[in-house]
Design a protein around this motif. Sequence first.
Motif, short mmCIF file in Angstrom:
data_model
loop_
_atom_site.label_atom_id
_atom_site.label_comp_id
_atom_site.label_asym_id
_atom_site.label_seq_id
_atom_site.Cartn_x
_atom_site.Cartn_y
_atom_site.Cartn_z
N HIS A 177 31.17 73.03 57.63
CA HIS A 177 30.95 73.04 56.18
C HIS A 177 30.47 74.41 55.72
CE1 HIS A 177 30.54 71.38 52.25
NE2 HIS A 177 29.25 71.66 52.16
N ALA A 178 29.61 75.06 56.52
CA ALA A 178 29.12 76.40 56.15
C ALA A 178 30.29 77.38 56.08
CB ALA A 178 28.08 76.86 57.18
N ARG A 179 31.19 77.30 57.05
CA ARG A 179 32.37 78.19 57.03
C ARG A 179 33.27 77.87 55.84
NH1 ARG A 179 32.32 77.50 62.75
NH2 ARG A 179 34.00 75.98 62.67
N ARG A 180 33.35 76.58 55.53
CA ARG A 180 34.16 76.16 54.38
C ARG A 180 33.63 76.80 53.10
NH1 ARG A 180 33.43 70.54 54.56
NH2 ARG A 180 35.31 70.37 55.79
N LEU A 181 32.28 76.75 52.94
CA LEU A 181 31.69 77.30 51.72
C LEU A 181 31.95 78.80 51.62
CD1 LEU A 181 28.32 75.37 51.30
CD2 LEU A 181 30.59 74.81 50.45
N GLU A 182 31.92 79.50 52.79
CA GLU A 182 32.23 80.94 52.77
C GLU A 182 33.64 81.18 52.24
OE1 GLU A 182 31.62 82.97 56.51
OE2 GLU A 182 29.69 81.94 56.74
N ARG A 183 34.58 80.40 52.72
CA ARG A 183 35.97 80.56 52.26
C ARG A 183 36.09 80.27 50.77
NH1 ARG A 183 36.90 77.39 56.76
NH2 ARG A 183 37.44 75.64 55.41
N LEU A 184 35.40 79.19 50.34
CA LEU A 184 35.50 78.81 48.93
C LEU A 184 34.83 79.85 48.04
CD1 LEU A 184 34.89 74.94 49.10
CD2 LEU A 184 37.06 76.16 48.86
N ARG A 185 33.77 80.49 48.57
CA ARG A 185 33.11 81.54 47.81
C ARG A 185 34.09 82.70 47.59
NH1 ARG A 185 27.71 81.76 47.59
NH2 ARG A 185 27.46 80.86 49.65
N ALA A 186 34.86 83.00 48.63
CA ALA A 186 35.86 84.06 48.52
C ALA A 186 36.93 83.70 47.49
CB ALA A 186 36.51 84.32 49.88
N GLU A 187 37.11 82.40 47.28
CA GLU A 187 38.08 81.95 46.27
C GLU A 187 37.47 81.92 44.87
OE1 GLU A 187 41.29 81.04 46.61
OE2 GLU A 187 41.36 81.39 48.78
N GLY A 188 36.18 82.31 44.78
CA GLY A 188 35.58 82.42 43.45
C GLY A 188 34.72 81.24 43.03
N HIS A 198 29.91 66.82 48.63
CA HIS A 198 29.14 66.08 49.62
C HIS A 198 29.71 66.44 51.00
CE1 HIS A 198 26.94 63.56 46.74
NE2 HIS A 198 28.01 63.76 46.00
N GLY A 199 29.03 67.37 51.65
CA GLY A 199 29.51 67.82 52.94
C GLY A 199 28.33 68.09 53.86
N PRO A 200 28.40 67.63 55.05
CA PRO A 200 29.41 66.71 55.59
C PRO A 200 29.41 65.37 54.85
CG PRO A 200 27.99 67.61 57.33
CD PRO A 200 27.38 67.99 56.03
N ALA A 201 30.62 64.86 54.58
CA ALA A 201 30.73 63.62 53.80
C ALA A 201 30.12 62.45 54.56
CB ALA A 201 32.21 63.34 53.50
N GLY A 202 29.49 61.56 53.82
CA GLY A 202 29.01 60.32 54.41
C GLY A 202 27.51 60.28 54.61
N LEU A 203 26.96 59.07 54.57
CA LEU A 203 25.54 58.88 54.83
C LEU A 203 25.28 59.00 56.33
CD1 LEU A 203 24.53 55.85 52.57
CD2 LEU A 203 24.40 58.28 52.06
N ALA A 204 24.09 59.48 56.66
CA ALA A 204 23.73 59.65 58.07
C ALA A 204 23.35 58.30 58.68
CB ALA A 204 22.57 60.63 58.18
N ILE A 205 24.37 57.59 59.17
CA ILE A 205 24.09 56.29 59.80
C ILE A 205 24.47 56.33 61.27
CG2 ILE A 205 24.32 54.92 57.68
CD1 ILE A 205 27.18 54.25 58.56
N GLY A 206 24.70 57.54 61.78
CA GLY A 206 25.04 57.67 63.19
C GLY A 206 26.46 57.22 63.49
#
Lengths: 238, 121
Positions: A177-188, A198-206
């Motif tokens: 997700h962190a890498r994803r945000l970097e790419r999206l930042r580059a996209e403006g 919501h990333g990572p998607a989903g509630l933390a239920i293991g």
Amino acid sequence: MKRAVLDDLLEARCRKAPVALVTEIESGRQLLLDGDRVQGDLEATPVLREAATERLRQDRSGLLEDGRHFVQVFLPPLRLAIVGAVHISQALVPMARLAGYAVTVIDPRRAWATEERFPDVEMVTEWPDDALEAFQPDERSAVVTLTHDPKLDDPALIKALASPAFYVGALGSTRTHARRLERLRAEGLDEAAFARIHGPAGLAIGARSPAEIAVSVLAEMTAVLRRAPPLVKGERKE
Amino acid sequence: MSTNDSVPHTDAMAWAGSDEVLGQAAAWLDEGREVALATVVSTWGSSPRPVGSQLLVDRQGNMVGSVSGGCIEGAVVSEARAALEDGKPRLLDFGVSDEMAWEVGLACGGKVEVFVERLGD
């Protein structure tokens, strides 16, 4: 209920318009509030209009405080666009349908997006940004990306974040997700847009299996839709 | 039953289907049937159907939808027929103690208020 009110109500449902039906319990008189339009034999007093509008906003049918009027809320159908015809999607589609969503699965990879894997499911094999352009997410829509492939997930997220979708989720680990945000930042895209993902998607239920991950994603969508108090992710007593 | 093409229908979704109940209401009225509509307007405790759930009843007692998952439908249908007879809307209160709840079939001890009206006047 008068026939004219019933017909107007059904017509509004076809139009996917949010409408409220107000009933005076004692007399059975009713009014249908459809945007600025009012129809029926019950007088649309400012108090009733305001109460009905507020109920629409909250998606809450019920008796008004006066105990004399019942407001039934009719909102457009819930919709879910799933990007990625993957295993998790095969579990998420039937679960989301049970929860009342009309589901569309988007995946341009025809080996994945097959009728065999997704019988009776609306499949779109366009590129995800084109597919979402056509899907037109509204306030009653959720978009979830599940491909793990930036070529597919990123354009979908950019499109989803430009829409009023109530839930935008992206599968992937915290590092992904962190890498994803970097790419999206580059996209403006900016922090305000990131805050909606919501990333990572989903509630933390293991969750481990595809079905369990589907449960966690649907649970998170539900929590956002119903404005449940936030859960603190990752904090659990061992 | 008619379904919207864009909304896949499953049986498990049927409880939520106000659209289907209302669509059926219009169809029955078109056939000249006398039709009453019951709507859950308030609930308390562990009632099986949420506010807004609807049950459609015709004079012969045919039903579409549900207001309780089977517990109180019998009582609602007889009140619906009475509403067809006199044209008056009524508010049914299944506010029951746990003991009473068994009698009307609300095993859970919930409370349900149901509004019943004649359609198509």
